[in-house]
Structures are given as structure tokens and as C-alpha cells.
Design a protein around this motif. Sequence first.
Motif, PDB file in Angstrom:
ATOM      1  N   ARG A   1      12.442  15.365   3.284  1.00  0.00           N
ATOM      2  CA  ARG A   1      13.359  14.234   3.243  1.00  0.00           C
ATOM      3  C   ARG A   1      14.500  14.382   4.249  1.00  0.00           C
ATOM      4  N   GLU A   2      14.798  15.595   4.648  1.00  0.00           N
ATOM      5  CA  GLU A   2      15.918  15.797   5.577  1.00  0.00           C
ATOM      6  C   GLU A   2      15.753  14.988   6.858  1.00  0.00           C
ATOM      7  N   PRO A   3      14.602  15.076   7.555  1.00  0.00           N
ATOM      8  CA  PRO A   3      14.433  14.262   8.760  1.00  0.00           C
ATOM      9  C   PRO A   3      13.837  12.876   8.504  1.00  0.00           C
TER      10      PRO A   3
ATOM     11  N   VAL B   1       0.846  -1.195   0.000  1.00  0.00           N
ATOM     12  CA  VAL B   1       0.000   0.000   0.000  1.00  0.00           C
ATOM     13  C   VAL B   1       0.881   1.246   0.000  1.00  0.00           C
ATOM     14  N   VAL B   2       0.550   2.177  -0.881  1.00  0.00           N
ATOM     15  CA  VAL B   2       1.173   3.499  -0.888  1.00  0.00           C
ATOM     16  C   VAL B   2       0.144   4.453  -0.302  1.00  0.00           C
ATOM     17  N   CYS B   3       0.402   4.912   0.907  1.00  0.00           N
ATOM     18  CA  CYS B   3      -0.565   5.768   1.611  1.00  0.00           C
ATOM     19  C   CYS B   3      -0.343   7.238   1.280  1.00  0.00           C
ATOM     20  N   GLY B   4      -1.444   7.971   1.147  1.00  0.00           N
ATOM     21  CA  GLY B   4      -1.360   9.402   0.934  1.00  0.00           C
ATOM     22  C   GLY B   4      -1.168  10.145   2.239  1.00  0.00           C
ATOM     23  N   ALA B   5      -0.280  11.144   2.215  1.00  0.00           N
ATOM     24  CA  ALA B   5      -0.004  11.986   3.379  1.00  0.00           C
ATOM     25  C   ALA B   5       0.619  13.275   2.873  1.00  0.00           C
ATOM     26  N   LEU B   6       0.677  14.287   3.731  1.00  0.00           N
ATOM     27  CA  LEU B   6       1.244  15.567   3.297  1.00  0.00           C
ATOM     28  C   LEU B   6       2.260  16.125   4.281  1.00  0.00           C
ATOM     29  N   THR B   7       1.865  16.258   5.547  1.00  0.00           N
ATOM     30  CA  THR B   7       2.771  16.858   6.520  1.00  0.00           C
ATOM     31  C   THR B   7       3.786  15.829   7.017  1.00  0.00           C
ATOM     32  N   PRO B   8       4.895  16.278   7.599  1.00  0.00           N
ATOM     33  CA  PRO B   8       5.860  15.328   8.160  1.00  0.00           C
ATOM     34  C   PRO B   8       5.229  14.363   9.155  1.00  0.00           C
ATOM     35  N   THR B   9       4.317  14.861   9.994  1.00  0.00           N
ATOM     36  CA  THR B   9       3.657  13.982  10.964  1.00  0.00           C
ATOM     37  C   THR B   9       2.831  12.916  10.261  1.00  0.00           C
ATOM     38  N   GLU B  10       2.057  13.317   9.250  1.00  0.00           N
ATOM     39  CA  GLU B  10       1.244  12.354   8.506  1.00  0.00           C
ATOM     40  C   GLU B  10       2.114  11.331   7.779  1.00  0.00           C
ATOM     41  N   ILE B  11       3.212  11.798   7.186  1.00  0.00           N
ATOM     42  CA  ILE B  11       4.113  10.905   6.455  1.00  0.00           C
ATOM     43  C   ILE B  11       4.710   9.870   7.397  1.00  0.00           C
ATOM     44  N   ASP B  12       5.191  10.330   8.541  1.00  0.00           N
ATOM     45  CA  ASP B  12       5.816   9.411   9.491  1.00  0.00           C
ATOM     46  C   ASP B  12       4.787   8.433  10.058  1.00  0.00           C
ATOM     47  N   LEU B  13       3.574   8.911  10.296  1.00  0.00           N
ATOM     48  CA  LEU B  13       2.508   8.047  10.806  1.00  0.00           C
ATOM     49  C   LEU B  13       2.188   6.946   9.790  1.00  0.00           C
ATOM     50  N   ALA B  14       2.039   7.321   8.526  1.00  0.00           N
ATOM     51  CA  ALA B  14       1.749   6.330   7.484  1.00  0.00           C
ATOM     52  C   ALA B  14       2.851   5.285   7.408  1.00  0.00           C
ATOM     53  N   TRP B  15       4.085   5.728   7.491  1.00  0.00           N
ATOM     54  CA  TRP B  15       5.231   4.811   7.421  1.00  0.00           C
ATOM     55  C   TRP B  15       5.218   3.831   8.593  1.00  0.00           C
ATOM     56  N   HIS B  16       4.977   4.334   9.787  1.00  0.00           N
ATOM     57  CA  HIS B  16       4.975   3.468  10.959  1.00  0.00           C
ATOM     58  C   HIS B  16       3.721   2.594  11.044  1.00  0.00           C
ATOM     59  N   ARG B  17       2.683   2.976  10.324  1.00  0.00           N
ATOM     60  CA  ARG B  17       1.475   2.139  10.265  1.00  0.00           C
ATOM     61  C   ARG B  17       1.634   0.972   9.298  1.00  0.00           C
ATOM     62  N   GLY B  18       2.703   1.007   8.497  1.00  0.00           N
ATOM     63  CA  GLY B  18       2.950  -0.118   7.600  1.00  0.00           C
ATOM     64  C   GLY B  18       2.870   0.175   6.118  1.00  0.00           C
ATOM     65  N   ALA B  19       2.815   1.454   5.736  1.00  0.00           N
ATOM     66  CA  ALA B  19       2.806   1.787   4.313  1.00  0.00           C
ATOM     67  C   ALA B  19       4.111   1.337   3.669  1.00  0.00           C
ATOM     68  N   THR B  20       4.024   0.822   2.446  1.00  0.00           N
ATOM     69  CA  THR B  20       5.211   0.422   1.699  1.00  0.00           C
ATOM     70  C   THR B  20       5.979   1.646   1.236  1.00  0.00           C
ATOM     71  N   ALA B  21       5.255   2.673   0.860  1.00  0.00           N
ATOM     72  CA  ALA B  21       5.803   3.974   0.496  1.00  0.00           C
ATOM     73  C   ALA B  21       4.724   5.002   0.823  1.00  0.00           C
ATOM     74  N   VAL B  22       5.096   6.281   0.802  1.00  0.00           N
ATOM     75  CA  VAL B  22       4.139   7.326   1.144  1.00  0.00           C
ATOM     76  C   VAL B  22       3.981   8.280  -0.031  1.00  0.00           C
ATOM     77  N   LYS B  23       2.747   8.425  -0.469  1.00  0.00           N
ATOM     78  CA  LYS B  23       2.408   9.360  -1.537  1.00  0.00           C
ATOM     79  C   LYS B  23       2.266  10.750  -0.921  1.00  0.00           C
ATOM     80  N   VAL B  24       3.165  11.649  -1.261  1.00  0.00           N
ATOM     81  CA  VAL B  24       3.088  13.019  -0.740  1.00  0.00           C
ATOM     82  C   VAL B  24       2.164  13.797  -1.674  1.00  0.00           C
ATOM     83  N   PHE B  25       0.969  14.101  -1.165  1.00  0.00           N
ATOM     84  CA  PHE B  25      -0.103  14.628  -2.006  1.00  0.00           C
ATOM     85  C   PHE B  25      -0.915  15.687  -1.269  1.00  0.00           C
ATOM     86  N   PRO B  26      -1.242  16.810  -1.922  1.00  0.00           N
ATOM     87  CA  PRO B  26      -0.872  17.216  -3.282  1.00  0.00           C
ATOM     88  C   PRO B  26       0.424  18.025  -3.262  1.00  0.00           C
ATOM     89  N   VAL B  27       1.486  17.485  -3.787  1.00  0.00           N
ATOM     90  CA  VAL B  27       2.816  18.050  -3.598  1.00  0.00           C
ATOM     91  C   VAL B  27       2.982  19.423  -4.249  1.00  0.00           C
TER      92      VAL B  27
END
Length: 217
Positions: free
Chosen positions: A147-149, A108-134
Motif C-alpha cells: 500500500r505504501e507505493p 470487476v475485482v481482479c486477482g493479483a499478487l505482486t506490486p507489478t501485477e496489482i498496478d497492471l490490473a488497476w490500470h487495465r480497469g479493475a474496480t479493485a484488486v484482490k491480493v491473492f493468496p495474501v
Amino acid sequence: MSAEQGNPGATVSGVVAIIRLRESEPDDAIATALLDGGVHVMEVTLPTPGSLGAIRRWSTHGDLLVGAGTVRTVADADAAIAAGARFLVTPTTVPDVLAAARAAGVPVVCGALTPTEIDLAWHRGATAVKVFPVSAVGGAGYLRAVREPLGDVPLLPTGGVSLADLASYARMGCAGAGVGGALVSADLVASRRWAALTERAGAFTAAWNEGRVRRDA
């Protein structure tokens, strides 16, 4: 996620063509034209008329990796997986969808936008994170800051991605980029301009590969 990989640990890579049509079912010529241009990963959004049928047909093609997009519910996930989707793409992070996909062994590639959302999706088990709408939040500049942190998270910028953006996203180490209307536009499909679609696909593929070469140099 290469065409040989279909496990939850796989990662989407390169140009991901997003097929999002409002009035017509996806013609099989779309997949052929994209493949001829070097694009092997395709996301068919579920609101597209006939989306499950297209996924069912295209998933049998050995050179093509087909997934379902705009997956929002477990019912969506189940229907897409039953149709043969090799991966799911969500606009948000829905734990129940992740659980259903995990049980079926589908990434699953989960959609997220903010750093918190991206990290949450990753720790929830997303294979990759769709940064949307970039594109709405700064495009490559925003991705570079994120990407820095979060350098260990495979990111897939999506939403307003243009040909001019591809090399930058590849150079900074993004897993891939989701490209919608700038690649598979409604007007090209309506007028059945398959050669033009192949030409576009080739240009996007070349831009991505150029960025990767510069990154690796």
C-alpha cells in the motif's frame, strides 16, 4: 461496492463472504445466515455446483450484493452477468474479461499478487484488486508494504484471511477482505448449522468495523 451501487466505479467494501463448495449446491439459508450476521456482500465461485442458480436467486434480494468468483473467461463472465451477478471476481487479470464486463457495466475485482501485477490490473480497469493468496506472502505485513507505493488502489486481501486479520486490514485502509472457509466452511454447510454461521458472520463484521473505527479515530 454498496448494495445501492452497481456501476464500474463502485468499490467492494467490508467483509466479502466467499461461497466455495465442492460437493453441494448453495442452500439459500447460507445467504440468510450471512445477512443476519451483517455480511451483505457475497461471492459465489463458479466451480461451486449450482453457482449460477444461487446467483440468480440471491441477486433479487434487495439487501444483498451478489457476485461471481473464479471468473476466468469471457464465457464465464457472460454466464455470470446473465445470471444477475452484480460484480465479478477473477483469480488473475484477463483483459478480455475486463472488456466484457465493462461493456455490460459490471465491476470487476481482479486477482493479483505482486506490486507489478496489482498496478497492471488497476490500470487495465479493475474496480479493485484482490491480493491473492495474501496469507502465503505475509498477510497484513505484505499488504502494508504494498500500500505504501500503491495507496490509490483499492485492495481486497483474499486467501487464508482469518478473523484475527480483519481489524488490521480495515485499519490500513483496505477496501474490504474476501473470507472463504474461515467463514463459510464446508462443515457448517453440510451440518446446516445456520446459527453458527450467523455467529461467525457477526464476529467478522464486528472485527472489520472495529478496525475501521480505529482508522477513523
